[in-house]
Scaffold this active site. Structure first.
Site, short mmCIF file in Angstrom:
data_model
loop_
_atom_site.label_atom_id
_atom_site.label_comp_id
_atom_site.label_asym_id
_atom_site.label_seq_id
_atom_site.Cartn_x
_atom_site.Cartn_y
_atom_site.Cartn_z
CB CYS A 234 32.35 4.16 -12.24
SG CYS A 234 32.24 4.29 -14.04
CG HIS B 23 28.05 2.85 -13.19
ND1 HIS B 23 28.90 3.81 -12.68
CD2 HIS B 23 27.66 2.10 -12.12
CE1 HIS B 23 29.00 3.66 -11.37
NE2 HIS B 23 28.26 2.62 -11.01
#
Length: 254
Positions: free
Chosen positions: A113, A188
């Protein structure tokens, strides 16, 4: 699951049960991120930590204009549930070509990510002339822009140049890196960037159905404006005091 409901899932959700590629995650460090974009072919830009969203003295250290944010948040249930609820009401994005308001990549590589957030920042927030011709990023964009999201994801997976640059960056972290195949989902990375086509700020997250138009329109201000900062604060408010958030700004080098 029926064929119809399958097509309503994001490409990320369809890929996650059976990843084809696994990367070692990047450490959230502006020096590592800056070296990575240089290796990808970006010239004249760097990432810097944003240490406060309130303190004017600390904000004054950030060069202006801020072209994009890379935002790191803990994968708390409150945030994950909000993302899923909002995504359920969206259609799966199928955009492609130069007419796209933003260039978006659906995440199909495990633990990558950070890479997707970086690609979203440099693909949208800087002029193409600042990307060295024949570089890994230049080659990727020339290949991917004409493609739809699924084919674009496969092209990114297949890029040995991008994979090598990412692997070199992942080795630089000060903390012990997990094995690539380990599912590391404590944090994230996403990106906020302004579209060069319509001046809207988009939330660019590879794990949802597509790029999200935040509704914020900026023609003269940069991302470190009150409206841009508020987009980040909206995430932090959901953390209920959690301190696991961090923010990096993409800026031009001096």
């Amino acid at each position: 699951m029926s064929a119809t409901s399958e097509t309503e899932l994001s490409l990320y959700d369809r890929t996650k049960p059976n990843y084809r590629k696994h990367y070692v995650p990047l450490e959230s460090d502006p020096e590592i991120f800056t070296d990575l974009i240089k290796n990808l072919g970006v010239q004249g830009y760097e990432f810097q930590d944003v240490l406060s969203l309130e303190d004017p003295d600390l904000l004054a250290f950030i060069p202006r204009p801020v072209l994009a944010f890379v935002f790191v948040f803990p994968t708390l249930d409150e945030i994950e549930n909000r993302l899923k609820d909002a995504d359920a009401h969206r259609k799966v994005y199928e955009g492609k070509g130069e007419e796209e308001p933003v260039i978006w990549f659906s995440q199909s590589i495990q633990n990558a990510c950070g890479l997707y957030a970086i690609l979203h920042a440099v693909s949208n927030a800087i002029p193409r002339s600042s990307i060295q011709s024949g570089s890994p990023l230049d080659n990727l964009l020339k290949t991917c822009i004409p493609l739809g999201p699924y084919e674009r994801a496969l092209a990114l997976e297949a890029s040995s140049e991008i994979e090598a640059a990412h692997a070199a960056a992942a080795k630089r972290g000060s903390s012990e890196a997990p094995a690539a195949e380990d599912d590391v989902d404590d944090f994230h990375y996403i990106c906020f960037a302004r579209s060069p086509k319509n001046n809207h700020i988009y939330e660019l997250n590879g794990t949802v159905k597509g790029p999200i138009d935040t509704g914020v329109v900026q023609e003269s201000e940069d991302l470190l404006s009150a409206a841009g900062i508020e987009l980040v604060k909206n995430y932090i408010k959901q953390g209920d005091g959690n301190l696991g958030f961090s923010l990096m700004a993409l800026v031009a080098t001096n």
